[in-house]
Design an enzyme around this catalytic site. Sequence first.
Site, PDB file in Angstrom:
ATOM      1  N   GLY A  35      22.545 -60.151-114.358  1.00 51.28           N
ATOM      2  CA  GLY A  35      22.432 -60.829-116.003  1.00 51.28           C
ATOM      3  C   GLY A  35      21.880 -62.238-115.561  1.00 51.28           C
ATOM      4  N   GLY A  36      20.864 -62.430-114.822  1.00 53.76           N
ATOM      5  CA  GLY A  36      20.606 -63.895-114.412  1.00 53.76           C
ATOM      6  C   GLY A  36      19.416 -64.551-115.230  1.00 53.76           C
ATOM      7  N   TYR A  72      35.580 -55.472-125.074  1.00 49.71           N
ATOM      8  CA  TYR A  72      35.322 -56.514-124.152  1.00 49.71           C
ATOM      9  C   TYR A  72      36.406 -57.282-123.621  1.00 49.71           C
ATOM     10  CZ  TYR A  72      33.451 -61.072-122.680  1.00 49.71           C
ATOM     11  OH  TYR A  72      33.174 -62.251-121.847  1.00 49.71           O
ATOM     12  N   THR A 119      39.446 -55.923-122.977  1.00 50.12           N
ATOM     13  CA  THR A 119      39.924 -54.816-122.032  1.00 50.12           C
ATOM     14  C   THR A 119      39.260 -54.796-120.777  1.00 50.12           C
ATOM     15  OG1 THR A 119      40.594 -53.455-124.013  1.00 50.12           O
ATOM     16  CG2 THR A 119      40.426 -52.329-121.674  1.00 50.12           C
ATOM     17  N   ALA A 120      37.992 -54.738-120.751  1.00 47.78           N
ATOM     18  CA  ALA A 120      37.097 -54.639-119.710  1.00 47.78           C
ATOM     19  C   ALA A 120      37.150 -55.886-118.960  1.00 47.78           C
ATOM     20  CB  ALA A 120      35.433 -54.643-119.964  1.00 47.78           C
ATOM     21  N   LYS A 121      37.406 -57.072-119.615  1.00 49.05           N
ATOM     22  CA  LYS A 121      37.316 -58.308-118.775  1.00 49.05           C
ATOM     23  C   LYS A 121      38.948 -58.441-118.077  1.00 49.05           C
ATOM     24  CE  LYS A 121      33.481 -60.112-119.167  1.00 49.05           C
ATOM     25  NZ  LYS A 121      32.614 -60.054-117.822  1.00 49.05           N
TER      26      LYS A 121
END
Length: 254
Positions: free
Chosen positions: A18-19, A160, A162-164
């Site tokens: 994601g750069g 989101y 939850t993922a983090k």
Amino acid sequence: MTFANYPSLSGRVVFVTGGASGIGADIVRAFTGSGAKVAFVDIQEEAGQALAADLAGAEHGPRFFRCDLTDIEATRAIIAEVGRQLGPIGVLVNNAANDDRHEIDDVTPEYWDWSQSINLRPQFFTAQAVRPQMQALGGGSIINFSSIAWRGGAPNMPSYTTAKAAVLGLTRSLARAFGADNIRVNAIEPGAVMTEKQHALWYPTPESVEAMVSRQCIRTVLLGEEIARTALFLGADDSRMITKQSITVDGGLR
């Protein structure tokens, strides 16, 4: 202000997900400016190519690869190619994410799986893929990206958050699993970083930005550069005995 330079990063191969924009682009700039050999991936091809061109005059100009991180096999192939072109990857920065807002009643199983496939799943499989390269080097540093959003229980992004939250569990497990190989695994939890995307979608006015900044202990707009400097430290040898940790960079928002 004058910031630290890390000699151990000179010539080190760094892989950033994601750069092409936002925090990821600041991370690419920071490692490139430190003399690292940076490869970065993103689904935003035009922005990725533009960033690589902008930094082409550096000691080691970064290399951009278009990649959809939900395609695990394609991601593995690019990681292997980076190893062949630049040498074994010594630092992995798992930055890619999508903090899409959503109402709970609107979430479908398909949406939930899509969110996890961007915000959580790639962090495991990129770590799995770079591990042999780091073993060949005798060690390395993996930097996962979480967010403070899960700590506050943001109500409009449960998939989101939850993922983090899960990223921290993953970080601790990988740190234990990879420790014998001298591979460190840590996480960064950014706060309200005012990227172009955040301005466009969530903080469109000076008043909305000021309202967020006023909640911080340090009343200064949080920029991606601050997150990038934290990533530099975790990627450098200066943090060689730090693993299984999470560093919050939020100006004291929580």
